[in-house]
Design a protein around this motif. Structure first.
Motif, short mmCIF file in Angstrom:
data_model
loop_
_atom_site.label_atom_id
_atom_site.label_comp_id
_atom_site.label_asym_id
_atom_site.label_seq_id
_atom_site.Cartn_x
_atom_site.Cartn_y
_atom_site.Cartn_z
N ARG A 89 2.51 4.43 24.82
CA ARG A 89 1.75 5.57 24.31
C ARG A 89 1.56 5.36 22.81
O ARG A 89 2.51 5.36 22.05
N ALA A 134 2.21 -6.56 32.00
CA ALA A 134 1.23 -5.47 32.07
C ALA A 134 1.88 -4.16 32.45
O ALA A 134 1.42 -3.08 32.04
N ALA A 135 2.98 -4.22 33.23
CA ALA A 135 3.66 -2.98 33.62
C ALA A 135 4.26 -2.28 32.41
O ALA A 135 4.31 -1.04 32.36
N GLN A 188 3.02 -2.71 29.20
CA GLN A 188 1.90 -2.29 28.36
C GLN A 188 1.29 -0.98 28.86
O GLN A 188 0.80 -0.18 28.07
N GLU A 189 1.33 -0.75 30.20
CA GLU A 189 0.77 0.50 30.74
C GLU A 189 1.58 1.71 30.33
O GLU A 189 1.07 2.83 30.28
N LYS A 190 2.89 1.48 30.03
CA LYS A 190 3.75 2.60 29.65
C LYS A 190 3.67 2.92 28.16
O LYS A 190 4.25 3.91 27.71
N LYS A 246 -8.41 0.88 20.80
CA LYS A 246 -9.63 0.64 21.57
C LYS A 246 -10.83 1.12 20.79
O LYS A 246 -10.78 2.12 20.12
#
Length: 220
Positions: A145, A138-139, A141-143, A220
């Motif tokens: 863009r 997840a760390a 995936q958060e980065k 999304k």
């Protein structure tokens, strides 16, 4: 009124007689044929001409007499110079060695030994303690863009990135094994390069380990 044949005109009653007469005549002809001498009266002889007798004379093989080889030439005498008498050199046994005198005729020092290159550490695929991603997937995936080109084209999917985690837990040589294009491959490499790992260990020592991670791109 029906007509009847007379006994003289009816030949069926005489068939056995005719058959017996025919057989008797046939037997008589065979006996006469066997008794006749059919050989020709005039006999002829074949006279062969006498062939000339050819006498073959035996040719005696002449024996070749081998000549003996000529005797070798005598060696040419070579003048040998008289032995030179070497004069006895006077040896100075009373000579002394001066320790303070510098030595001049010394061999040059040997060249310095070349330093052997250390072999590169081996890259493992499976180790006793696999590298651990700090913060989890997840760390990374958060980065991520999402590229604008991928958004406009509606590109979604999963990018598989392969890399090496070194002894310090850093990501080295990341490459895309399977990509989706539209800028997503480059963004996945950028995000993975910033990740931090707890290095893998083999026999208690940190080692290099090759790994793969999936980076998901979903609108999304």
């Amino acid at each position: 009124m029906a007509l009847r044949k007379t006994e003289k005109a009816d030949l069926r009653k005489r068939y056995p007689l005719y058959v017996e007469i025919g057989l008797a005549l046939t037997l008589l002809l065979l006996i006469v044929a066997f008794r006749l001498d059919l050989r020709a009266e005039d006999s002829f002889e074949i006279v062969m001409e006498e062939q000339e007798v050819v006498q073959i004379e035996e040719i005696q093989q002449t024996q070749q007499i081998e000549k003996p080889p000529p005797p070798p030439r005598p060696p040419v005498p070579v003048e040998v110079p008289d032995d030179e008498v070497l004069e006895d050199d006077d040896l100075d046994l009373d000579a002394t060695l001066d320790i303070d005198q510098p030595l001049t005729d010394l061999p040059p020092p040997p060249p310095p030994a070349e330093e052997e290159e250390e072999p590169e550490p081996e890259i493992f695929v499976i180790v006793e303690e696999m590298p651990e991603l700090i913060g989890g997937l997840a760390a990374i995936q958060e980065k991520i863009r999402y590229p604008e080109i991928a958004k406009k084209a509606g590109v979604e999917g999963r990018v598989i990135v392969q890399f090496v985690v070194d002894e310090q837990g850093r990501v080295v040589d990341p490459v895309v094994v399977r990509g989706i294009g539209a800028g997503c491959d480059e963004e996945a490499i950028r995000a993975v390069s910033q990740a931090k790992f707890k290095p893998g260990k083999q026999r208690g020592k940190p080692v290099k380990v090759k790994m793969t991670l999936p980076i998901t791109f979903k609108l999304k």
